[in-house]
Design a protein around this motif. Structure first.
Motif: not given
Lengths: 204, 204
Positions: A43-48
């Motif tokens: 997810s985007k959260e994991e990426l950031v």
DNA sequence: GTCTATAGATTGATAGAC
DNA sequence: GTCTATCAATCTATAGAC
């Protein structure tokens, strides 16, 4: 590809912020489709969070390497100066990752933020103990608040990427000037504690 | 209502950033519908620009008032200290507007950003001339770079909202400590080195 | 590992009633 | 001045082919 995505994400997160960074823009720069990112990150959260964590880890480790390289029989001032150069060079070396770590803590989704706050507090604690060592060796005036000393030093240092210009002097030289200003002040020793000099009312 | 919207927008822009702030969330907090905002502001861009401009104007005016209140026969050090207290109290007084001005310059839409950069450069120029006046009165060691002195001072000051705690001392007291650290350094006078000449110049 | 296609939610903004 | 209703665009994320 995973590394490429992390690099591009770090740059975008650091400059545009979390919400303004879109999965599409990262994918475009990497030459793939947005959906393909989800093979590498859930997810985007994991990426950031990977970006911010990598930035934080790199900085902490880099500082500790600098501090630990100081001979153990050296004084607190030597360790302190090593930490200053360590933190500055870390911020320069890890570029967008370091910037992302510094600027995204407040923009992170709630859960990701909580997980990163600890590292930030640990780093603050490292600096406080360095300052306490200085005070124990009577290298800090007793009337000064140590928390304020930390702010006075880290304020300039943590924004080093915004003002450092390698053409105007090496990072080591700038770190020396900063430590000199921090310990000795900007006044010449001869001017340091004069009764108010009646300055001519000139000064353009 | 216009003022209410500006206040809420300032807080949200300052804490969440430009893109993360939605017209709906502002409207919700104001107790109206998102569409109603467009009676007061033509677009989200106009709204953020009014917030940032108001923050910038307030700060600049507040500093000038402090500096201009110093008797014209006073020295550059007195004007400098007035500017320090002026900038700090401005950042506290104008709260979210000041924070939005400081943090949103990089997140603004292109056209809005260009219009705000001038004010920022003007403020930098004000501080440089204050520092040049100090140097003209020999209150700054000649081997120190004035741009670095500015960074050393403004780094801590511009983040004052992040660390100032009124229970630990008044803003005036903190400003005094900062100026003391800036001019005299943190070392006790007895421990201070005599003037250290001939900095190692630019190494690499 | 990357693609196409698309679902499902949210966004800034407009039109027109009251 | 504020509302309801709605649009077109954009976003994160998933499903399934290759």
């Amino acid at each position: 590809m995973r590394e490429t995505l992390l690099q591009l994400a770090a740059r975008s997160f650091a400059t545009q912020g979390y919400t303004a960074t879109t999965m599409r823009s990262i994918a475009d720069q990497a030459g793939i489709e947005a959906a393909s990112i989800y093979y590498h990150f859930a997810s985007k959260e994991e990426l950031v969070e990977v970006v911010v964590a990598h930035g934080g880890d790199s900085i902490v480790q880099h500082i500790r390497e600098h501090v630990d390289a100081v001979p153990s029989d050296a004084g607190s001032e030597a360790r302190f100066k090593a930490a200053v150069l360590g933190q500055m060079s870390a911020l320069i070396k890890f570029g967008d990752y370091a910037l992302a770590h510094g600027r995204l803590l407040t923009q992170l989704p709630d859960k990701a933020r909580e997980r990163q706050v600890k590292r930030h507090e640990q780093n603050q604690q490292l600096w406080m103990s360095l300052l306490e060592d200085l005070r124990a060796e009577r290298l800090v005036r007793p009337e000064l608040d140590l928390a304020l000393c930390r702010v006075m030093l880290l304020g300039p240092i943590n924004s080093v990427q915004g003002w450092f210009n390698p053409r105007k002097g090496s990072l080591e030289h700038v770190a020396d000037q900063i430590c000199s200003m921090f310990f000795e002040g900007v006044k010449p020793a001869t001017t340091r504690k004069p009764a108010r000099r009646a300055a001519p009312a000139v000064s353009s």
